[in-house]
Design a protein around this motif. Sequence first.
Motif, PDB file in Angstrom:
ATOM      1  N   PRO A   1       0.888  -0.964  -0.385  1.00 49.73           N
ATOM      2  CA  PRO A   1      -0.215   0.108  -0.003  1.00 49.73           C
ATOM      3  C   PRO A   1       1.026   1.051  -0.265  1.00 49.73           C
ATOM      4  N   PRO A   2      -0.132   2.857  -0.403  1.00 51.46           N
ATOM      5  CA  PRO A   2       0.909   3.576  -0.339  1.00 51.46           C
ATOM      6  C   PRO A   2       1.159   4.039   1.274  1.00 51.46           C
ATOM      7  N   GLN A   3       3.389   4.459   1.418  1.00 49.99           N
ATOM      8  CA  GLN A   3       3.322   5.304   2.569  1.00 49.99           C
ATOM      9  C   GLN A   3       4.332   6.138   2.362  1.00 49.99           C
ATOM     10  N   GLN A   4       4.627   6.636   2.893  1.00 57.65           N
ATOM     11  CA  GLN A   4       4.977   8.026   3.790  1.00 57.65           C
ATOM     12  C   GLN A   4       4.419   9.616   2.118  1.00 57.65           C
ATOM     13  N   LEU A   5       3.446   9.549   2.728  1.00 58.48           N
ATOM     14  CA  LEU A   5       2.607  11.201   1.462  1.00 58.48           C
ATOM     15  C   LEU A   5       3.420  11.722   1.803  1.00 58.48           C
ATOM     16  N   HIS A   6       3.867  12.922   1.656  1.00 61.83           N
ATOM     17  CA  HIS A   6       3.730  14.107   0.786  1.00 61.83           C
ATOM     18  C   HIS A   6       3.349  15.013   0.009  1.00 61.83           C
ATOM     19  N   ILE A   7       3.268  16.234   0.737  1.00 59.90           N
ATOM     20  CA  ILE A   7       2.683  17.330  -0.414  1.00 59.90           C
ATOM     21  C   ILE A   7       3.109  18.562  -0.849  1.00 59.90           C
ATOM     22  N   ALA A   8       2.585  19.723  -1.597  1.00 62.08           N
ATOM     23  CA  ALA A   8       3.716  20.777  -1.515  1.00 62.08           C
ATOM     24  C   ALA A   8       3.039  21.140  -2.900  1.00 62.08           C
ATOM     25  N   TYR A   9       2.659  22.530  -2.308  1.00 56.64           N
ATOM     26  CA  TYR A   9       2.493  23.886  -3.432  1.00 56.64           C
ATOM     27  C   TYR A   9       2.715  23.345  -5.198  1.00 56.64           C
ATOM     28  N   ALA A  10       2.086  23.593  -5.992  1.00 58.60           N
ATOM     29  CA  ALA A  10       2.601  23.263  -7.309  1.00 58.60           C
ATOM     30  C   ALA A  10       2.010  24.725  -7.976  1.00 58.60           C
ATOM     31  N   GLY A  11       3.261  25.028  -8.920  1.00 60.87           N
ATOM     32  CA  GLY A  11       2.836  26.641  -9.518  1.00 60.87           C
ATOM     33  C   GLY A  11       2.234  25.832 -11.275  1.00 60.87           C
ATOM     34  N   ASN A  12       1.970  27.047 -11.990  1.00 59.68           N
ATOM     35  CA  ASN A  12       1.859  26.682 -13.576  1.00 59.68           C
ATOM     36  C   ASN A  12       2.586  27.366 -13.748  1.00 59.68           C
ATOM     37  N   ASN A  13       2.735  27.761 -15.155  1.00 64.60           N
ATOM     38  CA  ASN A  13       3.803  28.470 -16.225  1.00 64.60           C
ATOM     39  C   ASN A  13       3.333  30.491 -15.645  1.00 64.60           C
ATOM     40  N   ALA A  14       2.417  30.769 -15.305  1.00 62.14           N
ATOM     41  CA  ALA A  14       2.131  31.589 -14.940  1.00 62.14           C
ATOM     42  C   ALA A  14       2.253  32.136 -13.656  1.00 62.14           C
ATOM     43  N   GLY A  15       3.213  31.771 -12.599  1.00 59.28           N
ATOM     44  CA  GLY A  15       3.583  31.593 -11.215  1.00 59.28           C
ATOM     45  C   GLY A  15       2.418  31.642 -10.298  1.00 59.28           C
ATOM     46  N   ARG A  16       1.211  31.206 -10.867  1.00 58.89           N
ATOM     47  CA  ARG A  16       0.684  30.888  -9.333  1.00 58.89           C
ATOM     48  C   ARG A  16       0.199  29.650  -9.008  1.00 58.89           C
ATOM     49  N   SER A  17       0.842  29.515  -7.564  1.00 57.13           N
ATOM     50  CA  SER A  17       0.482  28.370  -6.659  1.00 57.13           C
ATOM     51  C   SER A  17      -0.581  27.806  -6.786  1.00 57.13           C
ATOM     52  N   ASP A  18      -1.659  27.251  -7.794  1.00 56.56           N
ATOM     53  CA  ASP A  18      -3.415  26.893  -7.653  1.00 56.56           C
ATOM     54  C   ASP A  18      -3.324  25.283  -8.091  1.00 56.56           C
ATOM     55  N   GLY A  19      -2.027  24.539  -8.160  1.00 56.51           N
ATOM     56  CA  GLY A  19      -2.124  23.121  -7.771  1.00 56.51           C
ATOM     57  C   GLY A  19      -1.265  22.238  -6.388  1.00 56.51           C
ATOM     58  N   MET A  20      -1.641  21.056  -6.572  1.00 56.96           N
ATOM     59  CA  MET A  20      -0.242  20.502  -5.179  1.00 56.96           C
ATOM     60  C   MET A  20      -0.280  19.338  -6.558  1.00 56.96           C
ATOM     61  N   ALA A  21       1.256  19.327  -5.913  1.00 58.62           N
ATOM     62  CA  ALA A  21       1.644  18.351  -6.202  1.00 58.62           C
ATOM     63  C   ALA A  21       1.662  16.863  -4.448  1.00 58.62           C
ATOM     64  N   VAL A  22       1.582  15.630  -5.014  1.00 62.68           N
ATOM     65  CA  VAL A  22       1.302  14.640  -4.362  1.00 62.68           C
ATOM     66  C   VAL A  22       2.577  13.494  -4.109  1.00 62.68           C
ATOM     67  N   MET A  23       2.974  13.438  -3.499  1.00 65.89           N
ATOM     68  CA  MET A  23       4.737  12.139  -3.505  1.00 65.89           C
ATOM     69  C   MET A  23       3.730  11.153  -2.246  1.00 65.89           C
ATOM     70  N   TRP A  24       4.688   9.750  -2.774  1.00 68.59           N
ATOM     71  CA  TRP A  24       4.268   9.102  -2.257  1.00 68.59           C
ATOM     72  C   TRP A  24       5.651   7.979  -2.424  1.00 68.59           C
ATOM     73  N   HIS A  25       5.471   6.604  -1.297  1.00 65.40           N
ATOM     74  CA  HIS A  25       5.967   5.572  -1.524  1.00 65.40           C
ATOM     75  C   HIS A  25       5.873   3.795  -1.594  1.00 65.40           C
ATOM     76  N   THR A  26       6.119   3.388  -2.617  1.00 63.11           N
ATOM     77  CA  THR A  26       5.706   1.641  -2.737  1.00 63.11           C
ATOM     78  C   THR A  26       6.586   0.792  -2.415  1.00 63.11           C
ATOM     79  N   ASN A  27       6.479  -0.547  -1.953  1.00 62.33           N
ATOM     80  CA  ASN A  27       7.446  -0.901  -1.851  1.00 62.33           C
ATOM     81  C   ASN A  27       7.424  -1.953  -3.271  1.00 62.33           C
ATOM     82  N   ASN A  28       6.693  -1.855  -4.204  1.00 61.48           N
ATOM     83  CA  ASN A  28       6.653  -2.851  -5.501  1.00 61.48           C
ATOM     84  C   ASN A  28       5.898  -1.983  -6.650  1.00 61.48           C
ATOM     85  N   ALA A  29       6.216  -2.026  -7.664  1.00 58.49           N
ATOM     86  CA  ALA A  29       6.119  -1.303  -8.667  1.00 58.49           C
ATOM     87  C   ALA A  29       4.595  -1.564  -8.501  1.00 58.49           C
TER      88      ALA A  29
END
Length: 137
Positions: free
Chosen positions: A1-29
Amino acid sequence: PPQQLHIAYAGNNAGRSDGMAVMWHTNNATSTSVVKYGTQSGTYSSSVSGQERYYGFTYDHVAVLPNLQPSTRYYYIVGDDEAGWSQEFSFESAGSLSPNAEPWKFMLYGDMGVDNSKDTLNLVQKRFADKDLIWHV
């Protein structure tokens, strides 16, 4: 199952932070790297697919949620149908860039995390619940 979730604001080409990057890890593909999200807990009206990379011991996944509404609470889960889904998490999107936008408050704290680190986090979340962002370093 997914583990170690973390997030970070993600911008666009206009310099606005209107997105969110979501990252996580798994032990298998996994066959897919998906984030399901929406503005009501348990209801995920949108989804995005991301990428997976192998880094020696784990598979790292990242997906970007684009074009989020300002100052809005979003609920999300990550994973896929084969490997399973995470529990639900939430975040508040970045505020408006308007000159009339409300200022936001944050708290930065450090804790070695050796003993009772969950007690520290619980205390910080209760005592400083009015903060828009709490950052643990």
